[in-house]
Design a protein around this motif. Structure first.
Motif, mmCIF file in Angstrom:
data_model
loop_
_atom_site.group_PDB
_atom_site.id
_atom_site.type_symbol
_atom_site.label_atom_id
_atom_site.label_comp_id
_atom_site.label_asym_id
_atom_site.label_seq_id
_atom_site.Cartn_x
_atom_site.Cartn_y
_atom_site.Cartn_z
ATOM 1 N N PRO A 104 1.345 -1.147 -0.109
ATOM 2 C CA PRO A 104 0.338 0.257 0.339
ATOM 3 C C PRO A 104 0.987 1.510 0.057
ATOM 4 C CG PRO A 104 -0.553 -0.739 1.670
ATOM 5 C CD PRO A 104 0.422 -2.034 1.375
ATOM 6 N N VAL A 105 0.419 2.155 -0.218
ATOM 7 C CA VAL A 105 1.111 3.280 -0.696
ATOM 8 C C VAL A 105 0.735 4.580 0.582
ATOM 9 C CG1 VAL A 105 1.393 5.448 -1.940
ATOM 10 C CG2 VAL A 105 1.325 3.502 -3.044
ATOM 11 N N LEU A 106 1.774 5.072 0.737
ATOM 12 C CA LEU A 106 1.060 4.841 2.715
ATOM 13 C C LEU A 106 0.979 6.908 2.261
ATOM 14 C CD1 LEU A 106 1.189 5.937 5.416
ATOM 15 C CD2 LEU A 106 3.455 6.312 6.029
ATOM 16 N N SER A 107 -0.023 7.481 2.353
ATOM 17 C CA SER A 107 -0.164 9.390 2.390
ATOM 18 C C SER A 107 -0.215 9.832 3.521
ATOM 19 C CB SER A 107 -2.012 8.890 1.568
ATOM 20 O OG SER A 107 -2.293 11.055 1.503
ATOM 21 N N ALA A 108 1.561 10.657 4.022
ATOM 22 C CA ALA A 108 1.473 10.657 4.912
ATOM 23 C C ALA A 108 1.074 12.573 5.217
ATOM 24 C CB ALA A 108 2.510 10.264 5.987
ATOM 25 N N ASN A 109 1.049 13.247 6.352
ATOM 26 C CA ASN A 109 1.064 14.610 6.793
ATOM 27 C C ASN A 109 -0.256 14.820 5.590
ATOM 28 O OD1 ASN A 109 1.082 16.480 8.700
ATOM 29 N ND2 ASN A 109 3.365 17.233 7.432
ATOM 30 N N ARG A 110 -1.612 14.897 5.965
ATOM 31 C CA ARG A 110 -2.615 15.006 4.805
ATOM 32 C C ARG A 110 -2.739 15.738 5.578
ATOM 33 N NH1 ARG A 110 -6.095 9.881 3.307
ATOM 34 N NH2 ARG A 110 -5.631 9.042 1.874
ATOM 35 N N ASP A 111 -3.115 16.883 4.821
ATOM 36 C CA ASP A 111 -3.095 18.817 5.173
ATOM 37 C C ASP A 111 -2.212 19.031 6.103
ATOM 38 O OD1 ASP A 111 -6.100 18.650 3.266
ATOM 39 O OD2 ASP A 111 -6.926 16.854 5.785
ATOM 40 N N PHE A 112 -1.144 18.789 5.609
ATOM 41 C CA PHE A 112 -0.097 19.446 6.677
ATOM 42 C C PHE A 112 -0.477 19.310 8.007
ATOM 43 C CE2 PHE A 112 2.979 22.904 7.417
ATOM 44 C CZ PHE A 112 4.366 22.356 7.475
#
Length: 440
Positions: A104-112
């Motif tokens: 899976p692709v980690l989407s990190a620090n969303r919306d800063f």
């Protein structure tokens, strides 16, 4: 709120190292924070860092909605399992990131969610997945920015064209009508010259501002050529009919239309920009078309028309002055700045007018740092002239030299020469800034 007070009493930006492992069923994630020493604070205590994360399948399907992981100590670890979400664990990972084709692709620090710098290994395929499919717009924008930097780096080292995968992802984003037009316009913008310059320096290389400028222009042209049909459609579809409105929806449509116009002019010539300039009923489109014409070096008639109409409005006329410098190429910007300083309405004792010309020129990285050193001479001459009249503006403008340490030895020598000349009889304000720059 325990731990949050450190955001107030500790300086510096935390850096978060990301390590992950996928075993086919579970994703193990370890985050480690460190904050570099700052004056008076050689050792930092851990911050409380709320990191918003999500997960995508390699094909872009979201498999985990946004969840906040709270990093409360130097190291924190979590395990993700489908149907169970994230669970904290004391088993910390060491070593490099491990991944397979189905990771899976980690989407990190969303919306800063936290003001931190992520230190993580992401493949080009993962960044392309985030750019094309992430439900979080900030991370899509960030992925595009990082991909652009990587593409520019490859162009610099191998002389290659931008990859079809990267431009294809931009094309899908551009044509995605479910996305806000304002976001699409922002996501298509390339990192600034200064941003790229600092990135090159951070990688241990000496940046060449002229080379960076040329590469950005080459990438813009490549994107414009490959996506010409899509830009043409966006230019038509984003036209805002009826009376002018400043609401967010119409503003976003105008932004994307002007982005598309800029791309079309690179391929088709100045005709479309001249039409927009002639027909515009608002300042946004008028200035947007004028900027595009200046970039294409086809603005002489439009500049004269704009001046005749707005010469009695000082605030608008400041735009007229600055656009001719900010949107021009390195050599053209230097010539334009010199010419504009002789203009009858260049009232250099007026702060806004001085900033519109000298400040704008100093902010144009490739022109200010021209290898001839003429840009340094021009700015220093005007700082010396302004300092007895307005030392505060002179000192503030002199901060353009603060990046001297980023450049090659020849440019540093030329900057040092003009800075030392400014120390002959400076005001306290200018002298303090120049001394600090030279000592730094």
């Amino acid at each position: 709120l325990d731990g949050f007070e450190r955001w107030w009493d500790q300086s510096g930006t935390p850096r978060i190292a990301v390590t992950q492992n996928w075993d086919g069923n579970r994703l193990n994630l370890t985050l480690r924070q460190r904050t570099p020493p700052t004056p008076g604070q050689p050792k930092k205590r851990p911050f409380l860092i709320p990191l918003a994360v999500g997960l995508l399948d390699p094909d872009g399907t979201q498999i985990a909605d946004t969840e906040i992981l709270e990093l409360k100590s130097e190291t924190g670890s979590w395990i993700f399992e489908s149907g169970h979400g994230w669970t904290a664990t004391d088993a910390h990972l060491d070593g490099p990131v491990t991944r397979t084709d189905d990771t899976p692709v980690l989407s990190a620090n969303r919306d800063f969610s936290a003001p931190v710098i992520l230190e993580r290994q992401m493949s080009e395929a993962e960044r392309l997945t985030v750019l094309a499919h992430d439900t979080n717009l900030f991370n899509r924008w960030e992925a595009g920015r990082l991909l652009a930097k990587e593409e520019l780096a490859k162009m610099a080292t191998s002389g290659s064209e931008p990859s079809r995968a990267y431009i294809g992802a931009l094309g899908r984003l551009l044509s995605d009508d479910s996305l806000d037009p304002a976001f699409r316009a922002a996501a298509l913008d390339l990192p600034s010259e200064e941003d790229l310059l600092r990135t090159v320096r951070d990688e241990g290389q000496v940046p060449d501002p002229m080379r960076i400028h040329d590469l950005r222009q080459a990438m813009r042209t490549a994107i414009s050529e490959r996506l010409e049909d899509t830009f043409s459609r966006m230019f038509r579809e984003m036209e805002v009919p009826g009376p002018y409105s400043h609401d967010a929806k119409d503003a976003g449509r105008r932004a994307l239309r002007l982005t598309s116009l800029s791309a079309l002019v690179r391929v088709e010539g100045p005709g479309p920009a001249r039409e927009v300039f002639a027909e515009a009923d608002n300042m946004t489109e008028t200035l947007g078309a004028l900027r595009t014409l200046v970039r294409a070096d086809e603005a002489e008639e439009a500049l004269a028309t704009f001046f005749d109409r707005w010469k009695d409005d000082p605030n608008v006329l400041d735009k007229w002055f600055s656009i001719q410098i900010l949107e021009a190429g390195p050599g053209t910007a230097l010539a334009a700045a010199r010419k504009l300083t002789t203009h009858p309405l260049f009232n250099w004792k007026t702060p806004n007018r001085f900033r519109a010309v000298i400040g704008a020129f100093a902010a144009t990285m490739s022109a200010f740092h021209h290898p001839s050193g003429a840009g340094y001479e021009l700015v220093a001459d005007w700082l010396a002239r302004l300092d007895p009249v307005n030392p505060q503006i002179a000192a503030r403008t002199a901060t353009a030299f603060e990046t001297r340490h980023l450049f090659d030895a020849e440019r540093q020598i030329m900057m040092d020469k003009v800075l030392k000349r400014l120390l002959k009889s400076p005001s306290r304000d200018l002298g303090e800034i120049v001394t600090r720059i030279l000592d730094g």
